[in-house]
Design a protein around this motif. Structure first.
Motif, PDB file in Angstrom:
ATOM      1  N   THR A 146      37.765  45.170  52.730  1.00 18.15           N
ATOM      2  CA  THR A 146      38.571  45.399  51.544  1.00 18.15           C
ATOM      3  C   THR A 146      38.133  46.533  51.696  1.00 18.15           C
ATOM      4  OG1 THR A 146      37.462  44.484  49.888  1.00 18.15           O
ATOM      5  CG2 THR A 146      39.360  43.412  49.907  1.00 18.15           C
ATOM      6  N   TYR A 147      36.821  47.214  51.943  1.00 22.19           N
ATOM      7  CA  TYR A 147      36.480  48.383  52.403  1.00 22.19           C
ATOM      8  C   TYR A 147      37.438  50.052  52.965  1.00 22.19           C
ATOM      9  CZ  TYR A 147      32.617  52.211  53.449  1.00 22.19           C
ATOM     10  OH  TYR A 147      31.802  53.250  52.778  1.00 22.19           O
ATOM     11  N   GLY A 148      37.447  50.364  51.558  1.00 28.84           N
ATOM     12  CA  GLY A 148      38.031  51.835  52.242  1.00 28.84           C
ATOM     13  C   GLY A 148      39.526  51.566  51.286  1.00 28.84           C
ATOM     14  N   LEU A 149      40.255  50.347  51.076  1.00 33.74           N
ATOM     15  CA  LEU A 149      41.041  50.047  49.815  1.00 33.74           C
ATOM     16  C   LEU A 149      41.032  50.036  48.249  1.00 33.74           C
ATOM     17  CD1 LEU A 149      41.938  46.902  52.554  1.00 33.74           C
ATOM     18  CD2 LEU A 149      42.552  49.519  53.170  1.00 33.74           C
ATOM     19  N   THR A 150      40.352  50.503  48.080  1.00 33.38           N
ATOM     20  CA  THR A 150      39.977  50.151  46.825  1.00 33.38           C
ATOM     21  C   THR A 150      39.305  52.246  46.857  1.00 33.38           C
ATOM     22  OG1 THR A 150      37.916  49.162  46.522  1.00 33.38           O
ATOM     23  CG2 THR A 150      39.938  48.150  45.932  1.00 33.38           C
TER      24      THR A 150
ATOM     25  N   GLN B  85      39.951  30.130  48.778  1.00 34.74           N
ATOM     26  CA  GLN B  85      41.455  30.888  49.259  1.00 34.74           C
ATOM     27  C   GLN B  85      41.825  30.740  50.231  1.00 34.74           C
ATOM     28  OE1 GLN B  85      39.276  35.023  48.787  1.00 34.74           O
ATOM     29  NE2 GLN B  85      38.112  34.330  46.457  1.00 34.74           N
ATOM     30  N   GLY B  86      42.963  31.462  50.472  1.00 35.96           N
ATOM     31  CA  GLY B  86      43.991  31.143  51.687  1.00 35.96           C
ATOM     32  C   GLY B  86      43.583  32.624  52.363  1.00 35.96           C
ATOM     33  N   PRO B  87      44.509  32.785  53.512  1.00 37.34           N
ATOM     34  CA  PRO B  87      43.857  34.274  53.842  1.00 37.34           C
ATOM     35  C   PRO B  87      44.611  35.495  52.883  1.00 37.34           C
ATOM     36  CG  PRO B  87      45.639  32.596  54.918  1.00 37.34           C
ATOM     37  CD  PRO B  87      45.190  31.838  53.879  1.00 37.34           C
ATOM     38  N   ILE B  88      44.409  36.428  53.345  1.00 36.29           N
ATOM     39  CA  ILE B  88      44.573  37.266  51.980  1.00 36.29           C
ATOM     40  C   ILE B  88      45.536  38.246  52.062  1.00 36.29           C
ATOM     41  CG2 ILE B  88      44.262  39.800  51.588  1.00 36.29           C
ATOM     42  CD1 ILE B  88      41.162  39.165  52.426  1.00 36.29           C
TER      43      ILE B  88
ATOM     44  N   PRO C  14      46.781  35.580  43.256  1.00 34.15           N
ATOM     45  CA  PRO C  14      45.125  35.630  43.891  1.00 34.15           C
ATOM     46  C   PRO C  14      44.218  36.338  44.239  1.00 34.15           C
ATOM     47  CG  PRO C  14      46.463  33.561  43.275  1.00 34.15           C
ATOM     48  CD  PRO C  14      47.477  34.534  43.542  1.00 34.15           C
ATOM     49  N   ALA C  15      44.709  36.212  45.186  1.00 32.58           N
ATOM     50  CA  ALA C  15      44.119  36.784  46.791  1.00 32.58           C
ATOM     51  C   ALA C  15      43.839  38.101  46.720  1.00 32.58           C
ATOM     52  CB  ALA C  15      44.928  37.102  48.026  1.00 32.58           C
ATOM     53  N   ALA C  16      44.564  39.043  45.265  1.00 35.88           N
ATOM     54  CA  ALA C  16      43.773  39.666  44.273  1.00 35.88           C
ATOM     55  C   ALA C  16      42.653  40.275  43.816  1.00 35.88           C
ATOM     56  CB  ALA C  16      44.766  40.062  43.213  1.00 35.88           C
ATOM     57  N   ALA C  17      41.802  39.203  44.098  1.00 42.01           N
ATOM     58  CA  ALA C  17      40.562  38.732  43.661  1.00 42.01           C
ATOM     59  C   ALA C  17      39.687  39.707  44.539  1.00 42.01           C
ATOM     60  CB  ALA C  17      40.188  37.608  43.894  1.00 42.01           C
ATOM     61  N   ASP C  18      40.391  39.984  45.286  1.00 42.45           N
ATOM     62  CA  ASP C  18      39.246  40.599  46.857  1.00 42.45           C
ATOM     63  C   ASP C  18      39.305  42.449  47.018  1.00 42.45           C
ATOM     64  OD1 ASP C  18      38.765  37.740  47.833  1.00 42.45           O
ATOM     65  OD2 ASP C  18      39.999  38.253  49.227  1.00 42.45           O
TER      66      ASP C  18
ATOM     67  N   SER D  34      47.591  40.435  39.020  1.00 46.59           N
ATOM     68  CA  SER D  34      48.149  40.614  40.694  1.00 46.59           C
ATOM     69  C   SER D  34      47.012  41.958  41.537  1.00 46.59           C
ATOM     70  CB  SER D  34      49.632  41.248  41.492  1.00 46.59           C
ATOM     71  OG  SER D  34      50.799  40.168  40.445  1.00 46.59           O
ATOM     72  N   THR D  35      46.641  42.441  41.141  1.00 50.17           N
ATOM     73  CA  THR D  35      45.838  43.352  42.228  1.00 50.17           C
ATOM     74  C   THR D  35      44.335  43.530  40.745  1.00 50.17           C
ATOM     75  OG1 THR D  35      46.604  45.126  40.210  1.00 50.17           O
ATOM     76  CG2 THR D  35      47.674  44.831  41.717  1.00 50.17           C
ATOM     77  N   ASN D  36      43.337  42.754  39.954  1.00 49.63           N
ATOM     78  CA  ASN D  36      42.314  42.894  39.797  1.00 49.63           C
ATOM     79  C   ASN D  36      42.119  41.339  38.580  1.00 49.63           C
ATOM     80  OD1 ASN D  36      39.698  43.640  39.251  1.00 49.63           O
ATOM     81  ND2 ASN D  36      40.370  45.253  39.240  1.00 49.63           N
ATOM     82  N   VAL D  37      42.835  40.724  39.349  1.00 51.47           N
ATOM     83  CA  VAL D  37      42.812  39.513  38.768  1.00 51.47           C
ATOM     84  C   VAL D  37      41.405  39.079  37.936  1.00 51.47           C
ATOM     85  CG1 VAL D  37      41.690  37.762  40.915  1.00 51.47           C
ATOM     86  CG2 VAL D  37      43.569  36.531  38.951  1.00 51.47           C
ATOM     87  N   HIS D  38      40.584  39.384  38.462  1.00 46.93           N
ATOM     88  CA  HIS D  38      39.024  38.885  37.038  1.00 46.93           C
ATOM     89  C   HIS D  38      39.054  40.556  35.892  1.00 46.93           C
ATOM     90  CE1 HIS D  38      38.254  36.241  40.129  1.00 46.93           C
ATOM     91  NE2 HIS D  38      37.836  37.217  41.241  1.00 46.93           N
ATOM     92  N   LEU D  39      39.649  41.109  36.511  1.00 49.32           N
ATOM     93  CA  LEU D  39      39.496  41.968  35.143  1.00 49.32           C
ATOM     94  C   LEU D  39      40.562  41.342  34.395  1.00 49.32           C
ATOM     95  CD1 LEU D  39      39.220  44.371  33.455  1.00 49.32           C
ATOM     96  CD2 LEU D  39      40.973  45.710  35.300  1.00 49.32           C
ATOM     97  N   PHE D  40      41.745  41.477  34.442  1.00 47.97           N
ATOM     98  CA  PHE D  40      43.065  40.427  33.902  1.00 47.97           C
ATOM     99  C   PHE D  40      42.255  39.335  32.739  1.00 47.97           C
ATOM    100  CE2 PHE D  40      46.128  37.692  33.419  1.00 47.97           C
ATOM    101  CZ  PHE D  40      47.070  37.811  32.206  1.00 47.97           C
ATOM    102  N   TYR D  41      41.467  38.365  33.133  1.00 49.00           N
ATOM    103  CA  TYR D  41      41.510  37.352  32.674  1.00 49.00           C
ATOM    104  C   TYR D  41      39.799  38.133  31.556  1.00 49.00           C
ATOM    105  CZ  TYR D  41      44.239  34.446  34.780  1.00 49.00           C
ATOM    106  OH  TYR D  41      45.686  33.625  35.176  1.00 49.00           O
ATOM    107  N   ARG D  42      39.058  38.706  32.256  1.00 45.30           N
ATOM    108  CA  ARG D  42      38.727  39.552  31.071  1.00 45.30           C
ATOM    109  C   ARG D  42      38.716  40.475  29.807  1.00 45.30           C
ATOM    110  NH1 ARG D  42      35.856  40.544  35.687  1.00 45.30           N
ATOM    111  NH2 ARG D  42      36.174  42.746  35.717  1.00 45.30           N
ATOM    112  N   LEU D  43      40.292  41.037  30.133  1.00 45.91           N
ATOM    113  CA  LEU D  43      41.138  41.183  29.080  1.00 45.91           C
ATOM    114  C   LEU D  43      41.179  40.402  28.574  1.00 45.91           C
ATOM    115  CD1 LEU D  43      43.270  44.475  30.580  1.00 45.91           C
ATOM    116  CD2 LEU D  43      41.111  44.391  29.374  1.00 45.91           C
TER     117      LEU D  43
END
Ligand SMILES: NC(=O)c1ccc[n+]([C@@H]2O[C@H](COP(=O)([O-])OP(=O)(O)OC[C@H]3O[C@@H](n4cnc5c(N)ncnc54)[C@H](O)[C@@H]3O)[C@@H](O)[C@H]2O)c1
Ligand SMILES: O=C(O)C[C@H](O)C(=O)O
Ligand SMILES: [Mg+2]
Length: 607
Positions: free
Chosen positions: A54-58, A27-30, A35-39, A94-103
């Motif tokens: 990302t603590y406090g940001l979700t 990954q590059g910088p957030i 893809p940075a959405a993975a974080d 864009s915001t929760n990439v792994h969830l997108f691919y799970r769905l």
């Protein structure tokens, strides 16, 4: 250990470790791109959030996969139109990439039409109108001379594959200019969903080389340059620079060309010197061949007795005809005999040598046996040829009229009817029309999906000759074998592998293509076939794979596939280990994503 202590220790000392971690995930910088959405995945553990800052940001609770899915599906279902669903899914990616691919993995049949054809067609037509966020890279003609520098702006360091379009022939919808970006975005989502190429290693690329679409150029909201399409010579120079720049930044990158109006020159120019292929010519050829091999078996007509009429003689039409020619030759016909099994029809009528000047790509199949007669309409050609096969790659919705379909059924016990133009509105006929007017006799596959039908008390399932059966495996095969080029034999191997991937029950039901819900498994079979062929052609550079048995190679492929069900756990685990290493004592897990998904249809066992 308190959270704050973990946080402060990790943020002070963890700087290097953080960088290592980032590197190990490529990954590059957030940044605020997909893809940075993975974080920001809401199933990250508290420790992971602190580490990723990302603590406090979700929201505070650590989500389970079940809750994430439930929430996302409920929101999706509340959207009324396909385009609203498309937009929601884009936001999710864009915001929760792994969830997108799970769905997507768990609902591949239902969601593919929303992220790809037909909905992606509308998304592209309205791209500039609906634009909300960056999802790929745009390179303009005015950037020429500096492409290398601009490409450095892509924040991810380990790109393995790109899909590139200039938007000049988006599905059957014509030249949409930069609004064609939806195609690379959609196809790369399928690369990830079907073949498990990590989302951070994909690059959607749209070239702004002007557009011949006057309406776009005059639309105040259009977000591309307002110049007319560049000349073929200018395009060639631009593409030369692009190919060099891409491979310089990411050596070994696989480059898939997509939806170019005239894709033949670039394929010819680059196919031996770069790891590239053109999906509209080659992928389409392979996917149709894969289904066609099964259709030939079911129709009972030997290859030498097949007569194929193609409506459409563009990149897809010629690509498919060439691929089927190769098949007929493998079945014992000479090249001349094989070629003579095809009658191509374009907007001027039957493609024949005595018709006047023909485009280069049409010459090969031009007929010389039409005795000076010019057959203008499809109906006339059908009457003249009496075909066993009717393919549609013309972009003309409804071109297979009831009369033509009825005639095909009179001529054949099992006529092969493949209306392949996309999106659904451009399909040469619907599944319902094909079944109705052939009285259920046809062997059918379309480009865009159609619903299952009841006929004579039986459920009939339409085949979908969707390129997603092959391109993900071609790409992954080229990546894993580190092929220096994608040979024509590798493309052919993808089709053969696809044709062997049907299960007994699918064969019994007369299906031409496997159940799309098994796409991950199918992609493993295709990837396997492609790698073995790369080895035979000596274009592979990952020589160790040559020594693997077939079972070991299958296992290797599965293990290399990104699995959105295990990815968050994997990252959480890696952070735990890193924190332990940096802090010197184990960090306790404070909960985290539970897989909790009992069955995962279509995902295979790629963990
Ligand atoms: N697997 C798939 O389903 C798949 C894959 C690739 C392309 N396609 C679809 O195939 C279609 C064609 O793609 P392409 O890349 O070949 O486009 P293209 O522009 O290169 O070719 C279109 C062809 O159709 C012909 N045509 C146009 N109007 C016609 C008419 N009235 N009668 C007869 N022929 C006519 C043109 O002369 C040309 O030969 C598109 O709709 C595309 O979405 C489907
Ligand atoms: O991928 C597909 O099946 C669609 C195809 O590439 C197209 O251009 O229509
Ligand atoms: Mg295409």
């Amino acid at each position: 250990m308190s959270h704050s202590r973990t946080f402060s220790t990790a943020s002070k000392d963890g700087h290097i470790a953080h960088a290592n971690l980032k590197q190990s995930h490529h990954q590059g910088p957030i940044r605020n791109v997909v893809p940075a959405a993975a974080d920001y995945d809401t199933s990250h553990t508290i420790e992971a959030r602190k580490y990723l800052r990302t603590y406090g940001l979700t929201p505070p609770a650590v989500d389970t996969f079940e809750n994430q899915n439930k929430r996302a599906l409920a929101i999706l279902n509340s959207k009324k139109t396909p385009i609203e669903k498309y937009q929601y899914l884009s936001i999710l990616r864009s915001t929760n990439v792994h969830l997108f691919y799970r769905l997507l993995a768990e609902n591949v049949k239902e969601l593919t039409p929303l992220i790809y054809t037909p909905t992606v067609g509308e998304a592209c037509q309205r791209w500039s109108e609906l634009y909300t966020q960056p999802e790929g890279m745009y390179l303009s003609f005015s950037d020429r001379g500096h492409l290398h520098t601009v490409i450095q702006n892509w924040p991810h360091h380990d790109v393995e594959i790109t899909v590139v379009t200039d938007g000049s022939r988006i599905l059957g919808l014509g030249d949409l200019g930069i609004d064609g970006m939806g195609i690379p975005v959609g196809k790369l989502s399928l690369y990830t969903a079907c073949a498990g190429i990590h989302p951070l290693k994909t690059l959607p690329l749209c070239l702004d080389l002007g557009t011949s679409n006057k309406e776009k150029r005059e639309d105040p909201l259009y977000m591309g340059s307002r110049r007319d399409k560049v000349t073929p010579e200018e395009e060639k120079e631009f593409l030369d620079e692009l190919m060099a720049a891409l491979t310089e930044r990411w050596p070994g990158i696989v480059i898939q060309y997509e939806d170019f109006k005239n894709p033949f020159p670039s394929l010819e120019r680059y196919q031996e010197t770069y790891t590239m292929f053109n999906d509209d010519i080659q992928g389409t050829g392979a996917v149709i061949l894969g289904g066609f091999i099964n259709a030939v078996k079911q129709s009972g007509t030997a290859p030498k007795d097949q007569r194929a009429v193609f409506l459409g003689a563009g990149s897809a039409g010629v690509g498919v005809a060439k691929q089927l020619t190769q098949f007929f030759m493998q079945e014992g016909l000479s090249e001349e005999e094989a070629k003579k099994r095809f009658w191509l029809v374009d907007s001027q009528g039957l493609v024949a040598l005595d018709r006047g000047k023909l485009a280069d790509h049409k010459q090969y199949f031009a007929r010389d046996d039409n005795d000076g007669k010019q057959y203008k309409s499809l109906e006339e050609v059908v009457e003249y040829v009496k075909p066993t096969i009717l393919m549609g790659l013309s972009t003309i919705g409804g071109a297979f009229t009831p009369k033509i379909l009825e005639r095909m059924a009179e001529l054949n016990d099992r006529p092969v009817i493949f209306p392949l133009s996309n999106p659904s509105s451009k399909s040469e006929c619907t599944f319902e029309e094909a079944i109705k007017h052939t009285k259920g006799k046809c062997l059918f596959a379309s480009g865009s999906p159609f619903p299952t039908l009841k006929h004579d008390g039986k459920d009939l399932v339409p085949g979908q000759g969707n390129n997603m059966y092959v391109f993900p495996g071609i790409g992954l095969g080229a990546i894993l074998s580190k092929s220096v080029s994608v040979t024509q034999n590798m493309i052919y191997a993808s089709a053969e592998a696809l044709s062997t991937s049907l299960l007994d029950n699918e064969i019994k039901e007369n299906w031409l293509y496997p159940d799309i819900r098994r796409i991950r498994d199918v992609s493993v079979v295709v990837t396997h076939g492609v790698i073995r062929q790369a080895q035979k052609d000596h274009v592979d550079r990952e020589l160790a794979l040559r020594h693997l048995s077939d079972e070991e190679l299958t296992e290797y492929i599965r293990n290399r596939m990104y699995d959105p069900h295990t990815e968050v756990e994997r990252v959480n685990e890696e952070i735990r280990e890193l924190a332990e290493h940096v802090i010197g004592s184990p960090v306790e897990a404070k909960g985290g994503a539970k897989r909790g998904v009992a069955s995962r249809p279509g995902t295979g066992s790629g963990a």
